[in-house]
Design a protein around this motif. Structure first.
Motif, PDB file in Angstrom:
ATOM      1  N   LYS A   1       1.131   0.410  10.182  1.00  0.00           N
ATOM      2  CA  LYS A   1       1.248   1.485   9.191  1.00  0.00           C
ATOM      3  C   LYS A   1       2.507   2.295   9.478  1.00  0.00           C
ATOM      4  CE  LYS A   1      -2.962   0.927   7.454  1.00  0.00           C
ATOM      5  NZ  LYS A   1      -3.226   0.633   6.062  1.00  0.00           N
ATOM      6  N   PHE A   2       2.989   3.005   8.456  1.00  0.00           N
ATOM      7  CA  PHE A   2       4.143   3.868   8.659  1.00  0.00           C
ATOM      8  C   PHE A   2       4.049   5.119   7.798  1.00  0.00           C
ATOM      9  CE2 PHE A   2       5.383   1.006   5.247  1.00  0.00           C
ATOM     10  CZ  PHE A   2       5.923   1.872   4.304  1.00  0.00           C
ATOM     11  N   THR A   3       4.734   6.154   8.259  1.00  0.00           N
ATOM     12  CA  THR A   3       4.939   7.391   7.522  1.00  0.00           C
ATOM     13  C   THR A   3       6.424   7.706   7.582  1.00  0.00           C
ATOM     14  OG1 THR A   3       2.771   8.243   8.200  1.00  0.00           O
ATOM     15  CG2 THR A   3       4.359   9.849   7.384  1.00  0.00           C
ATOM     16  N   LEU A   4       7.036   7.901   6.423  1.00  0.00           N
ATOM     17  CA  LEU A   4       8.449   8.237   6.348  1.00  0.00           C
ATOM     18  C   LEU A   4       8.604   9.581   5.662  1.00  0.00           C
ATOM     19  CD1 LEU A   4       9.829   4.847   4.976  1.00  0.00           C
ATOM     20  CD2 LEU A   4       9.741   5.586   7.366  1.00  0.00           C
ATOM     21  N   ILE A   5       9.521  10.388   6.167  1.00  0.00           N
ATOM     22  CA  ILE A   5       9.889  11.626   5.487  1.00  0.00           C
ATOM     23  C   ILE A   5      11.314  11.437   4.973  1.00  0.00           C
ATOM     24  CG2 ILE A   5      10.289  14.104   5.710  1.00  0.00           C
ATOM     25  CD1 ILE A   5       8.152  14.110   7.911  1.00  0.00           C
ATOM     26  N   PHE A   6      11.475  11.609   3.667  1.00  0.00           N
ATOM     27  CA  PHE A   6      12.772  11.483   3.019  1.00  0.00           C
ATOM     28  C   PHE A   6      13.304  12.861   2.651  1.00  0.00           C
ATOM     29  CE2 PHE A   6      11.305   7.210   2.394  1.00  0.00           C
ATOM     30  CZ  PHE A   6      12.438   6.431   2.188  1.00  0.00           C
ATOM     31  N   LYS A   7      14.633  12.997   2.719  1.00  0.00           N
ATOM     32  CA  LYS A   7      15.299  14.211   2.281  1.00  0.00           C
ATOM     33  C   LYS A   7      16.457  13.798   1.374  1.00  0.00           C
ATOM     34  CE  LYS A   7      17.458  18.439   3.949  1.00  0.00           C
ATOM     35  NZ  LYS A   7      17.837  19.223   5.122  1.00  0.00           N
ATOM     36  N   LYS A   8      16.631  14.516   0.288  1.00  0.00           N
ATOM     37  CA  LYS A   8      17.706  14.201  -0.637  1.00  0.00           C
ATOM     38  C   LYS A   8      18.961  14.962  -0.246  1.00  0.00           C
ATOM     39  CE  LYS A   8      18.765  13.681  -5.494  1.00  0.00           C
ATOM     40  NZ  LYS A   8      18.280  13.884  -6.870  1.00  0.00           N
TER      41      LYS A   8
ATOM     42  N   ASP B   1       0.815  -1.226   0.000  1.00  0.00           N
ATOM     43  CA  ASP B   1       0.000   0.000   0.000  1.00  0.00           C
ATOM     44  C   ASP B   1       0.844   1.270   0.000  1.00  0.00           C
ATOM     45  OD1 ASP B   1      -2.265  -1.704   0.246  1.00  0.00           O
ATOM     46  OD2 ASP B   1      -2.023  -1.703   2.419  1.00  0.00           O
ATOM     47  N   LEU B   2       1.965   1.248  -0.734  1.00  0.00           N
ATOM     48  CA  LEU B   2       2.863   2.399  -0.738  1.00  0.00           C
ATOM     49  C   LEU B   2       2.262   3.582  -1.489  1.00  0.00           C
ATOM     50  CD1 LEU B   2       6.286   0.670  -1.444  1.00  0.00           C
ATOM     51  CD2 LEU B   2       5.416   1.502   0.742  1.00  0.00           C
ATOM     52  N   GLU B   3       2.356   4.752  -0.875  1.00  0.00           N
ATOM     53  CA  GLU B   3       1.971   6.023  -1.485  1.00  0.00           C
ATOM     54  C   GLU B   3       3.157   6.965  -1.336  1.00  0.00           C
ATOM     55  OE1 GLU B   3      -1.717   7.716  -0.104  1.00  0.00           O
ATOM     56  OE2 GLU B   3      -2.505   5.726   0.347  1.00  0.00           O
ATOM     57  N   ILE B   4       3.679   7.433  -2.457  1.00  0.00           N
ATOM     58  CA  ILE B   4       4.835   8.327  -2.441  1.00  0.00           C
ATOM     59  C   ILE B   4       4.393   9.691  -2.937  1.00  0.00           C
ATOM     60  CG2 ILE B   4       7.155   8.733  -3.331  1.00  0.00           C
ATOM     61  CD1 ILE B   4       7.293   5.628  -3.754  1.00  0.00           C
ATOM     62  N   ASP B   5       4.628  10.708  -2.124  1.00  0.00           N
ATOM     63  CA  ASP B   5       4.271  12.078  -2.471  1.00  0.00           C
ATOM     64  C   ASP B   5       5.558  12.901  -2.494  1.00  0.00           C
ATOM     65  OD1 ASP B   5       2.975  14.452  -2.971  1.00  0.00           O
ATOM     66  OD2 ASP B   5       2.031  14.587  -0.992  1.00  0.00           O
ATOM     67  N   VAL B   6       6.036  13.226  -3.688  1.00  0.00           N
ATOM     68  CA  VAL B   6       7.236  14.042  -3.829  1.00  0.00           C
ATOM     69  C   VAL B   6       6.832  15.501  -3.604  1.00  0.00           C
ATOM     70  CG1 VAL B   6       9.105  14.727  -5.365  1.00  0.00           C
ATOM     71  CG2 VAL B   6       8.236  12.382  -5.434  1.00  0.00           C
ATOM     72  N   LEU B   7       7.372  16.090  -2.556  1.00  0.00           N
ATOM     73  CA  LEU B   7       7.005  17.454  -2.173  1.00  0.00           C
ATOM     74  C   LEU B   7       7.846  18.506  -2.885  1.00  0.00           C
ATOM     75  CD1 LEU B   7       6.669  16.835   1.662  1.00  0.00           C
ATOM     76  CD2 LEU B   7       4.838  16.817  -0.051  1.00  0.00           C
ATOM     77  N   SER B   8       9.093  18.155  -3.169  1.00  0.00           N
ATOM     78  CA  SER B   8      10.005  19.068  -3.853  1.00  0.00           C
ATOM     79  C   SER B   8      11.138  18.232  -4.444  1.00  0.00           C
ATOM     80  CB  SER B   8      10.567  20.107  -2.874  1.00  0.00           C
ATOM     81  OG  SER B   8      11.494  19.515  -1.995  1.00  0.00           O
ATOM     82  N   LYS B   9      12.139  18.887  -5.002  1.00  0.00           N
ATOM     83  CA  LYS B   9      13.289  18.156  -5.552  1.00  0.00           C
ATOM     84  C   LYS B   9      14.105  17.472  -4.459  1.00  0.00           C
ATOM     85  CE  LYS B   9      13.925  20.982  -9.670  1.00  0.00           C
ATOM     86  NZ  LYS B   9      14.865  21.804 -10.443  1.00  0.00           N
ATOM     87  N   THR B  10      13.894  17.894  -3.217  1.00  0.00           N
ATOM     88  CA  THR B  10      14.714  17.356  -2.120  1.00  0.00           C
ATOM     89  C   THR B  10      13.915  16.765  -0.966  1.00  0.00           C
ATOM     90  OG1 THR B  10      14.841  19.533  -1.071  1.00  0.00           O
ATOM     91  CG2 THR B  10      16.617  18.941  -2.608  1.00  0.00           C
ATOM     92  N   SER B  11      12.598  16.621  -1.103  1.00  0.00           N
ATOM     93  CA  SER B  11      11.822  16.044   0.001  1.00  0.00           C
ATOM     94  C   SER B  11      10.634  15.243  -0.515  1.00  0.00           C
ATOM     95  CB  SER B  11      11.343  17.131   0.963  1.00  0.00           C
ATOM     96  OG  SER B  11      10.470  18.017   0.314  1.00  0.00           O
TER      97      SER B  11
END
Length: 76
Positions: free
Chosen positions: A56-63, A27-37
């Motif tokens: 369930k999980f929520t991850l925040i990624f940063k480039k 059930d992955l949902e990926i929301d690209v917020l910007s070029k770096t997040s």
């Protein structure tokens, strides 16, 4: 807190394949917020012989210069 203490605790508590189990994501949902997040939502399930915890999980990624890294993890 931190990578090394987390790894040490994991190796101590899950020192065999049976204890470790098999981790499955769905059930992955990926929301690209910007070029770096980006924010990733999903479900997890741990398959082991004696139980099947899941949640369930929520991850925040940063480039960063060397690639994408998780900077925040909320798992329930």
């Amino acid at each position: 807190r931190g990578w090394k203490p987390t790894l040490d605790r994991y190796k101590k508590n899950y020192n065999s394949r049976e204890k470790m189990g098999f981790l499955k994501f769905s059930d992955l949902e990926i929301d690209v917020l910007s070029k770096t997040s980006a924010v990733v939502l999903g479900s997890w399930s741990l398959i082991r012989s004696n139980d099947n915890p899941h949640g369930k999980f929520t991850l925040i990624f940063k480039k960063f210069g060397d690639g994408w890294k998780i900077v925040h993890d909320h798992t329930s």
